[in-house]
Scaffold this motif. Sequence first.
Motif, PDB file in Angstrom:
ATOM      1  N   GLU A   1       9.768 -11.438   5.290  1.00 55.97           N
ATOM      2  CA  GLU A   1       8.576 -10.608   5.176  1.00 55.97           C
ATOM      3  C   GLU A   1       7.554 -10.959   6.260  1.00 55.97           C
ATOM      4  O   GLU A   1       7.289 -12.139   6.505  1.00 55.97           O
TER       5      GLU A   1
ATOM      6  N   ILE B   1      -7.133   3.802   1.933  1.00 51.46           N
ATOM      7  CA  ILE B   1      -5.955   3.134   1.362  1.00 51.46           C
ATOM      8  C   ILE B   1      -6.136   2.867  -0.116  1.00 51.46           C
ATOM      9  O   ILE B   1      -7.247   2.805  -0.625  1.00 51.46           O
TER      10      ILE B   1
ATOM     11  N   GLU C   1      -3.071  -6.288  -5.946  1.00 50.36           N
ATOM     12  CA  GLU C   1      -3.146  -7.432  -5.041  1.00 50.36           C
ATOM     13  C   GLU C   1      -3.013  -8.728  -5.843  1.00 50.36           C
ATOM     14  O   GLU C   1      -3.054  -8.725  -7.085  1.00 50.36           O
TER      15      GLU C   1
ATOM     16  N   THR D   1      12.902  -1.502  12.672  1.00 46.10           N
ATOM     17  CA  THR D   1      11.646  -2.244  12.512  1.00 46.10           C
ATOM     18  C   THR D   1      11.932  -3.719  12.737  1.00 46.10           C
ATOM     19  O   THR D   1      13.063  -4.160  12.598  1.00 46.10           O
TER      20      THR D   1
ATOM     21  N   ASN E   1      14.376   4.231  11.033  1.00 45.02           N
ATOM     22  CA  ASN E   1      13.130   3.573  11.380  1.00 45.02           C
ATOM     23  C   ASN E   1      13.423   2.103  11.680  1.00 45.02           C
ATOM     24  O   ASN E   1      13.120   1.207  10.866  1.00 45.02           O
TER      25      ASN E   1
ATOM     26  N   ASP F   1      -4.325  -9.076   6.758  1.00 42.93           N
ATOM     27  CA  ASP F   1      -5.354  -8.720   5.786  1.00 42.93           C
ATOM     28  C   ASP F   1      -4.763  -7.715   4.817  1.00 42.93           C
ATOM     29  O   ASP F   1      -3.855  -6.989   5.175  1.00 42.93           O
ATOM     30  N   PRO F   2      -5.265  -7.654   3.615  1.00 42.07           N
ATOM     31  CA  PRO F   2      -4.743  -6.677   2.669  1.00 42.07           C
ATOM     32  C   PRO F   2      -5.271  -5.287   2.960  1.00 42.07           C
ATOM     33  O   PRO F   2      -4.835  -4.325   2.387  1.00 42.07           O
ATOM     34  N   GLN F   3      -6.286  -5.160   3.786  1.00 34.79           N
ATOM     35  CA  GLN F   3      -6.879  -3.859   4.030  1.00 34.79           C
ATOM     36  C   GLN F   3      -6.840  -3.514   5.507  1.00 34.79           C
ATOM     37  O   GLN F   3      -6.104  -4.054   6.245  1.00 34.79           O
TER      38      GLN F   3
ATOM     39  N   PRO G   1      15.325  -8.777  -0.062  1.00 34.62           N
ATOM     40  CA  PRO G   1      16.304  -7.737   0.251  1.00 34.62           C
ATOM     41  C   PRO G   1      17.150  -8.106   1.475  1.00 34.62           C
ATOM     42  O   PRO G   1      16.762  -8.966   2.274  1.00 34.62           O
TER      43      PRO G   1
ATOM     44  N   GLN H   1       0.833  -1.208   0.000  1.00 34.94           N
ATOM     45  CA  GLN H   1       0.000   0.000   0.000  1.00 34.94           C
ATOM     46  C   GLN H   1       0.864   1.252   0.000  1.00 34.94           C
ATOM     47  O   GLN H   1       1.328   1.687   1.053  1.00 34.94           O
TER      48      GLN H   1
ATOM     49  N   TYR I   1      16.039 -10.475   4.598  1.00 34.92           N
ATOM     50  CA  TYR I   1      14.801  -9.983   5.214  1.00 34.92           C
ATOM     51  C   TYR I   1      13.743 -11.074   5.159  1.00 34.92           C
ATOM     52  O   TYR I   1      13.610 -11.766   4.147  1.00 34.92           O
TER      53      TYR I   1
ATOM     54  N   SER J   1       0.981 -10.955   6.399  1.00 30.34           N
ATOM     55  CA  SER J   1      -0.105  -9.978   6.402  1.00 30.34           C
ATOM     56  C   SER J   1      -1.363 -10.641   6.898  1.00 30.34           C
ATOM     57  O   SER J   1      -1.753 -11.694   6.408  1.00 30.34           O
TER      58      SER J   1
ATOM     59  N   ARG K   1       1.253   2.199   4.685  1.00 33.81           N
ATOM     60  CA  ARG K   1       0.058   2.778   5.291  1.00 33.81           C
ATOM     61  C   ARG K   1       0.305   2.979   6.772  1.00 33.81           C
ATOM     62  O   ARG K   1       1.105   2.277   7.388  1.00 33.81           O
TER      63      ARG K   1
ATOM     64  N   TYR L   1     -10.880   2.748   6.828  1.00 33.95           N
ATOM     65  CA  TYR L   1      -9.679   2.703   5.989  1.00 33.95           C
ATOM     66  C   TYR L   1      -9.694   3.808   4.939  1.00 33.95           C
ATOM     67  O   TYR L   1     -10.748   4.195   4.417  1.00 33.95           O
TER      68      TYR L   1
END
Lengths: 271, 71
Positions: free
Chosen positions: B64, A155, A160, B29, B27, B69-71, B2, A143, B62, B67, A225, A153
């Motif tokens: 990853e 975004i 995807e 992380t 930053n 959720d994608p949103q 990466p 994102q 690295y 996730s 995001r 949201y």
Amino acid sequence: MPGLGLGLSLKRSRWVFGSSYDTDAAAFFSAASITNSTQKTAVNQLVLDLKSNSLWSKMLALYPFVGGTATTHKWNLKDPRDLDAAFRLTFSGGWTHTSTGALPNGTNGYANTFLSPLSNLSTNSESFGFYGGTSVAAGSAKQPIGCTDTSTYDIIAPREVGDSALCILQANSAAFTVSNASTLGFIFGTRNGAASSIASIRGTKTTNGVSSTSRHNYPFFVGARNQAGTAAQYSPIEHRFSFIGNGLTSGDCDSLYTLIQAYETTLGRNV
Amino acid sequence: MPLIYPITESQANQLKGQEFAPDSFFNPTQDGSGKWFISPEEWEPADKVQWPFLVGIVPVEYVEPVSIDPQ
């Protein structure tokens, strides 16, 4: 001129060599120490085009990404003061800044805009997007701009898995998906009503009636995001232009796409 | 994948928000394995005199984060 095949009349006030620059453009050049004549011509014309198409007043943050360094890329064209309140970007983590734009590393690079939906935008009036300069595979784009309190949201996920773009503006999990197989070019969304949103992907618009819910107070991040105060969904897409503003009409979307494409073409970095 | 430069949580706390280059801030992380890190883009220009613990770090791959959720 690109985009005029849409049958719309993009208004352009052509700058004449030797005349003085637009006042707002000149203020940006001074703040950002922009001296390159091609960059100044492009940014000046961008400002003129935004104003002649009644878009300038709808914008709160415009990031032209010219100059090639973090110090020149941080400035908001709309308000070039070195303040959080002017939505000046603060870059954190890994970025690579060049003449083509600002490239986040996709692992920890992001920038805070300090512009939040609740504090700075209005209900049912919002727009934001980016001009992507990196081709990224489906599922890896993440994102490149957005914010959320994890309930509401704002975004864009441009590519995807399955080659679809996710666009959510002042809404919850009711996603607005559009078919998209590229992270290049100008991709943006706008909400201009309680049940009216538009996604514009390289000039092709899709409308949707997803209802808005509420606004939250976490500021937009660029490069990732803002997930309730923590950067997430880090994206490896280069930003060649990014913006945040109020709601746009369908005609505004057409005009904005055309003039941003012209901007990038003048700089020689259109895709 | 990466490469990243692994650091301790204590080192991450020292670096967070500090400037490593003009208008560019660390930053630190955690990656998907829980490892704290900074990126090559931060490590390379960082002042190794100011931050001596950055000297000699061997970059690793690295991982990853998953996730939810994608949103």
